[in-house]
Design a protein around this motif. Structure first.
Motif, PDB file in Angstrom:
ATOM      1  N   MET A  99     -12.885   2.670   2.252  1.00 57.94           N
ATOM      2  CA  MET A  99     -11.875   3.514   2.325  1.00 57.94           C
ATOM      3  C   MET A  99     -11.833   4.933   1.629  1.00 57.94           C
TER       4      MET A  99
ATOM      5  N   LEU B 106     -10.354   8.178  10.368  1.00 62.97           N
ATOM      6  CA  LEU B 106      -9.365   8.027   9.380  1.00 62.97           C
ATOM      7  C   LEU B 106      -8.161   7.411  10.060  1.00 62.97           C
TER       8      LEU B 106
ATOM      9  N   VAL C 185      -7.769   3.848  11.042  1.00 65.87           N
ATOM     10  CA  VAL C 185      -7.880   2.655   9.921  1.00 65.87           C
ATOM     11  C   VAL C 185      -6.684   2.694   8.973  1.00 65.87           C
TER      12      VAL C 185
ATOM     13  N   TYR D 211      -4.838   0.741   5.655  1.00 62.04           N
ATOM     14  CA  TYR D 211      -5.149   0.250   4.448  1.00 62.04           C
ATOM     15  C   TYR D 211      -4.105  -0.417   3.580  1.00 62.04           C
TER      16      TYR D 211
ATOM     17  N   GLY E 161       0.521   9.560   8.299  1.00 60.93           N
ATOM     18  CA  GLY E 161      -0.853  10.089   8.413  1.00 60.93           C
ATOM     19  C   GLY E 161      -1.023  10.902   9.794  1.00 60.93           C
TER      20      GLY E 161
END
Lengths: 251, 436
Positions: free
Chosen positions: A52, A73, A76, A78, A103
């Motif tokens: 990450m 990104l 993904v 997390y 995001g």
């Protein structure tokens, strides 16, 4: 061959000049549910943190769906360890779930109806919608973990990296999480999970990544969940390797 | 353009200054408290002193903008050095902050004492003097505070996420380093805005105390921001007015005391996180426990006599509870008030009402179920379970009871061989002494 969901090459991480992860090469195909297992200090969390970019890697590269992490990104999600945040923070369950949608919004755009709908849906999936307005400190450990998962679900990513989602949760939450992970896999998501319990690992996941400072093995459960490979993973730290690393750090 | 807003009277100026510094520091203070960097605020505020001295020495016309910029630069250099110290040594933040804070402050003092003539007004910057703030200072304060408010307004969400969970913020693709840099920029600016009114030494109080008070009052971030600004402004006005009215008192300490007073009040009366509320909750809890224990004792006396008699005398109850008759009568009065018991006509004895029976049976059941659970499932010794069950019996909810019963396979006897009552059956008319 289809583009792998995640590919690392020679990924190396050093803390204060001391290597904690050596040259990890791994290629994770899309749609797999992977358990990362290994003894304490094997670098399991470090591996996903370095993927990450939360901890800087000192060598090697990471590709996500064939592109650099930076370019992909947004694909993904997390899930950090639950202990990594202050649960007294003055935010509600809904606020945390909404963070998953930030995001795509960038720095300045405000979350609108669509974002709230996605956050509610994610909370619904983990059974936390009734608690939307609660401050996050007033939740049990299992509930807090569900909120973290909801935040990741709201991101609507294709690859998920989860750091010990089963740590300190009750049995009901553990079952709910594993059901959720399997459902995510059915929908073609790729999920990597740091896991500490060897016993359940072979039931929960379809691939395992055995780690002890370097990659011991990666593959389907039936191929790598063998006494020899487990012995190799858990059979003590690599004394020589860490001693040399200590000396190198002192130079 | 801003000049329209600047009042001509001294008191008006002082109040405007208080509002500006309260708003700026209140806003930034929330982030300072939540990120646990309170000491950083203190370090920055002390580190600006050399900048102030430089500004006073090198600006012949004492331009507030020039002093402001020098002070801000010194503060940022201080903050940067703290970070550099932490990155290059094994020192943690507290030691690094301590070193930088003291060195910068000392440097400022030494430099000032070598240039006493040029730095006549330095005391105003050390301890604060609202009276020394003039129109040009106010103009500068207004611009900075508006800038801070606009920045916090636009960056509120990213800053919140970075403060809450830095790792996740990185995963979102936020420029975490830049956001942290922006935060320290804003923090330095808010410190410098408050400088002339509060003074270097106490600036951190106006940064931390109002935000801390707001944090005790609410679990919502937006509310915390507003409350913190409100407290900051209020403390600023109180401090400004008092110190303007009485000469010889520097403004900084008065503002700080006003903020501390607000915090003190909140500490006691905050509805959820305050001390008074916690005390009230505990004492209410204790009263319920005492009442329920008395109720349970009535049941136990009845049980010992095989449920042969309807009434239990107050004296027997006192013996069972090992309390004075007066104390027991007080508990019984409370039971009466809640409709759980009824007294006989002569007032010597009492009996349980229907809701009283239900609650008493629930308590005894909870107690015995929990004892059984501890001995069977948690491997406690039989003589170790009573005290724990005494506490648990009051807080087991219906869901927990159902789970316990299922796990223990609907038991009938507790570990000591006593029957576990079943209030749900009793409610269908099977209770002892049920009235037809």
């Amino acid at each position: 061959m289809a583009t792998p969901a995640l590919e690392t090459h020679d990924l190396t991480v050093t803390y204060h000049k001391r290597p904690v992860l050596y040259g990890v090469d791994v290629t994770v195909p899309e749609g797999s549910l992977v358990g990362i297992i290994g003894p304490n200090g094997a670098g399991k969390s470090t591996l996903i943190k370095s993927i990450m970019g939360v901890v800087p890697s000192s060598g090697g590269w990471v590709k996500v769906f064939g592109k650099s992490l930076k370019e992909n990104l947004h694909r993904v999600g997390y899930v950090p360890q639950r202990e990594s945040v202050d649960w007294d923070f003055p935010v509600t369950v809904m606020d945390v779930a909404l963070m998953g949608t930030y995001g795509r919004l960038g720095l300045f755009r405000r979350p609108g109806k669509e974002e709230k709908r996605r956050a509610s849906e994610a909370l619904e999936k983990v059974g936390m919608l009734p608690y939307s307005n609660r401050q996050i400190g007033n939740l049990s450990g299992g509930q807090q973990q569900r909120v973290f998962l909801a935040r990741a679900l709201a991101q609507d990513s294709d690859l998920y990296l989860m750091d010990e989602p089963f740590a300190g949760v009750d049995a009901a939450t553990e079952a709910a999480i594993i059901a959720l992970l399997k459902e995510m896999r059915e929908r073609g998501k790729t999920v990597l999970v740091v896991h500490h319990d060897l016993q359940s690992a072979s039931e929960y996941f379809d691939r395992l990544l055995l780690l002890n400072m370097r990659l011991v093995a990666f593959g389907k459960v039936k191929d790598v969940f063998t006494p020899e490979l487990l012995q190799k993973t858990y059979g003590g730290r690599l004394t020589l390797l860490s001693e040399v690393a200590d000396r190198a750090a002192k130079l | 353009m801003l000049d329209v807003l600047i009042p001509s009277s001294g008191a008006g100026k002082a109040i405007l200054a208080a509002i500006l510094l309260g708003a700026g520091c209140g806003l930034l203070g929330c982030f300072v408290v939540l990120r646990r960097v309170a000491l950083m605020g203190d370090a920055i505020s002390h580190a600006v002193l050399p900048g102030v001295v430089a500004g006073l020495i090198y600006s012949p016309d004492r331009s507030p903008i020039f002093i402001f910029l020098c002070a801000a630069a010194a503060g940022l250099v201080g903050a940067g050095l703290v970070r550099a110290l932490m990155a290059t040594t094994r020192l943690k933040s507290d030691a690094a902050l301590g070193i930088i804070l003291a060195s910068f402050f000392a440097l400022g003092i030494v430099w000032q004492s070598r240039n006493q003539q040029e730095t006549v007004g330095v005391m105003n910057f050390l301890f604060g003097n609202v009276g020394s703030i003039d129109s040009s200072d106010l103009r500068m304060m207004m611009m900075t505070t508006s800038l801070l408010c606009v920045m916090v307004f636009f960056l509120k969400r990213p800053l919140l996420v970075v403060s809450f969970d830095e790792g996740f913020a990185r995963g979102l693709g936020y420029p975490v380093k830049i956001l942290n840099g922006v935060f320290y920029f804003m923090l330095t600016f808010s410190v410098v805005v408050a400088l002339q009114a509060v003074g270097v030494v106490l600036v951190s109080a106006i940064l931390i105390t109002p935000a801390a008070a707001a944090y005790l009052l609410t679990d919502r971030f937006e509310k915390m921001l507003l409350l913190s600004m409100g407290f900051g402004i209020f403390a600023g006005i109180v401090g400004g007015v008092i110190s303007a009215g009485i000469s010889q008192i520097p403004t900084g300490p008065v503002i700080t005391l006003a903020a501390s007073a607000i915090f003190g009040v909140v500490y006691f009366v905050a509805p959820r996180h305050g001390v008074l509320a916690k005390l009230l909750r505990t004492s209410k809890r204790r009263r319920i426990v005492m009442r329920e224990n008395t109720l349970k004792a009535i049941y136990q006396i009845q049980e010992a006599e095989g449920f042969a008699y309807e009434d239990v005398s107050v004296i027997m109850l006192a013996q069972k509870r090992r309390q004075t008759e007066e104390a027991v009568r007080k508990r019984c009065a409370s039971l009466l008030k809640h409709g759980l018991v009824e007294f006989s006509e002569d007032g010597i004895s009492l009996h349980l009402t229907s809701p009283g029976w239900k609650r008493a049976m629930e308590l005894v059941r909870n107690h015995r179920l929990w004892e059984l659970y501890l001995t069977n499932e948690a491997d406690y010794a039989e003589d170790h379970v009573h005290d724990d069950a005494e506490k648990i019996e009051h807080i087991l909810g219906p869901n927990m009871v159902r789970q316990l019963e299922q796990e223990l396979d609907f038991p009938e006897l507790d570990p000591h061989g006593k029957p576990i009552p079943q209030p749900q059956l009793a409610m269908q008319g099977l209770e002892p002494f049920s009235t037809p």
